[in-house]
Design an enzyme around this catalytic site. Structure first.
Site, PDB file in Angstrom:
ATOM      1  N   CYS A   1     -15.435 -28.805 -22.516  1.00 51.12           N
ATOM      2  CA  CYS A   1     -15.810 -27.746 -21.559  1.00 51.12           C
ATOM      3  C   CYS A   1     -17.089 -27.057 -22.006  1.00 51.12           C
ATOM      4  CB  CYS A   1     -14.661 -26.740 -21.457  1.00 51.12           C
ATOM      5  SG  CYS A   1     -15.025 -25.295 -20.453  1.00 51.12           S
TER       6      CYS A   1
ATOM      7  N   SER B   1     -17.973 -24.023 -21.955  1.00 50.52           N
ATOM      8  CA  SER B   1     -17.877 -22.721 -22.647  1.00 50.52           C
ATOM      9  C   SER B   1     -18.097 -22.887 -24.146  1.00 50.52           C
ATOM     10  CB  SER B   1     -16.504 -22.087 -22.420  1.00 50.52           C
ATOM     11  OG  SER B   1     -16.250 -21.972 -21.058  1.00 50.52           O
TER      12      SER B   1
ATOM     13  N   HIS C   1     -21.745 -22.932 -25.468  1.00 47.20           N
ATOM     14  CA  HIS C   1     -22.456 -21.660 -25.666  1.00 47.20           C
ATOM     15  C   HIS C   1     -22.389 -21.235 -27.125  1.00 47.20           C
ATOM     16  CE1 HIS C   1     -23.191 -21.035 -21.460  1.00 47.20           C
ATOM     17  NE2 HIS C   1     -21.910 -21.107 -21.157  1.00 47.20           N
TER      18      HIS C   1
ATOM     19  N   HIS D   1     -10.619 -25.982 -26.351  1.00 47.47           N
ATOM     20  CA  HIS D   1      -9.666 -25.059 -25.719  1.00 47.47           C
ATOM     21  C   HIS D   1      -9.022 -25.635 -24.455  1.00 47.47           C
ATOM     22  CE1 HIS D   1     -13.443 -24.293 -23.582  1.00 47.47           C
ATOM     23  NE2 HIS D   1     -12.670 -24.055 -22.538  1.00 47.47           N
TER      24      HIS D   1
ATOM     25  N   CYS E   1      -7.847 -25.467 -18.856  1.00 46.59           N
ATOM     26  CA  CYS E   1      -9.019 -24.620 -18.593  1.00 46.59           C
ATOM     27  C   CYS E   1      -9.486 -24.767 -17.150  1.00 46.59           C
ATOM     28  CB  CYS E   1     -10.161 -24.872 -19.566  1.00 46.59           C
ATOM     29  SG  CYS E   1     -11.592 -23.827 -19.206  1.00 46.59           S
TER      30      CYS E   1
HETATM   31 ZN   LIG Z   1     -13.161 -24.187 -20.643  1.00 44.37          ZN
END
Ligand SMILES: [Zn+2]
Ligand SMILES: [Zn+2]
Length: 383
Positions: free
Chosen positions: A49, A51, A54, A73, A182
């Site tokens: 993912c 996220s 980052h 995650h 997610c």
């Molecule tokens: Zn995610």
């Protein structure tokens, strides 16, 4: 079903992120047994993912992480062993890991027992670099390695709080339902729980990554009539049709701002910001594209210190803007419902998968995401 590793330190492999912009290398780590109210899980599958990128790339996201850490995650796995006091899972149970905790039934905090929020009072992104006793369960050459979101699912084995795993039907395919942890949860929760998309409505989704596509799929499932995909990369439009998008707008092709384009036709019922990163432009555009009664849902991850500028009068007509983590869903029970919905054939997961990889390919999978070449890469672990 007791495992022969129960109570012992497990040596396994994990990608360790050494710090923002310091890279990620796959090394051998030691994973301690679970302590009170903790669960050790053998990971089966992980979605990669955006996220997490980052944190690799040093984009500050207002989350106080500790390094070195293990990212990941969006994963499924099988419980290897449980610590004292664990009551909701036993070794051998199939689980999805949860980056948002949800207190156990009968032991809920006032937030977990309320319909108003899914943000547990006890743990959040700023407290889950360690377990609740303040220590970690990971080491590399004697060095402490920190947890991420309390689940660090890129490791072959991980330890999580019991409140961060959801037991699921063992018949559900772990290599696909990991995505529910997610992007699916965020998409379905954002569209159906937070926005409450109604049949026949008009919806627009900014950003056709996995969360945006899951949002489009959830709008379709809710009976939306128009599902408009908005992205500056038109290569994504054909792909997005599989998820229910039936109109497309590339803001670069317009000679007026995209919000004016939608206001010229009266505005939209629901808009979703799923771009992440620089929401000042896209979140404002999504909000200002609403009809007076419309609702805008913000689902991205912001960089720190990003601020939003909008005209307050836009609210006086009745427009709403809401943010959500995991689509506002209670994590454990929300995931269980989405697994059942998948098993009922209400939506598909295979269309998200653009490649299957091994743990050694994790750095490459992040490159594919950054280049916009992957929707979801799935990391499959040796069993
Ligand atoms: Zn995610
Ligand atoms: Zn709680």
């Amino acid at each position: 079903m007791a495992s022969n590793t129960e109570g012992k330190v497990i040596k396994c492999r994990a990608p360790v992120c050494w710090g923002p912009k310091k890279g990620q290398t796959i090394v051998e780590i030691e994973v301690d047994p679970p302590k009170d109210h903790e669960v050790r899980v053998k990971i089966v599958a992980n979605g990669v993912c955006r996220s997490d990128a980052h944190h690799l790339d040093g984009d500050s996201c207002d989350v106080a992480l500790k390094y070195p850490l293990i990212l990941g995650h969006e994963a499924s796995g099988i419980v290897e062993s449980v610590g004292p006091g664990v009551e909701s899972v036993v070794p051998g149970d199939h689980v999805i890991l949860l980056y948002c905790p949800q207190c156990l039934p009968g032991k809920e905090c006032e937030r977990c027992s309320s319909d108003k929020t899914n943000a547990c009072k006890y743990d959040n992104f700023n407290t889950t670099s360690t377990m609740r006793d303040g220590t970690t369960r990971f080491r590399h050459n004697g060095q402490t390695i920190y947890h991420y979101c309390g689940i660090s699912t890129f490791s072959e084995y991980t330890v999580a709080r019991e409140v961060q795993v959801a037991k699921i039907d063992p018949k559900a395919p772990l290599e696909l339902v990991c995505l529910i942890g997610c992007c699916l949860g965020q998409g379905f929760g954002g569209a159906q729980h937070m926005a409450g998309v109604t049949p026949g409505s008009s919806c627009a989704v900014w950003g056709l990554g996995a969360i945006g596509l899951a949002t489009a799929m959830a709008c379709k499932d809710a009976g939306a009539k128009r599902i408009i995909g908005i992205d500056t990369n038109p290569d994504k439009f054909e792909f997005a049709k599989k998820f229910g998008c039936n109109e497309f707008v590339n803001p670069k092709d317009l000679d007026i701002p995209v919000q004016q384009y939608f206001q010229n036709e009266g505005g939209l019922d629901y808009t979703f910001e799923c771009v992440g990163g620089n929401q000042m432009v896209t979140l404002r555009a999504a909000f200002e594209s609403l009809a007076p009664w419309g609702t805008c849902i913000f689902s991205g991850v912001t960089k720190a210190h990003v601020e939003l500028s909008i005209k307050p009068n836009m609210f006086l007509d009745g427009r709403t803007i809401r943010g959500s983590t995991f689509g506002g869903l209670k994590s454990r029970t929300g995931v269980q419902k989405l697994v059942t919905k998948f098993q009922n054939g209400d939506y598909q997961l295979e269309p998200f998968v653009t490649g299957r990889y091994t743990i050694d390919d994790i750095p490459e999978c992040f490159d594919l995401l950054r280049q916009g070449k992957a929707c979801r890469s799935i990391i499959l672990y040796k069993q």
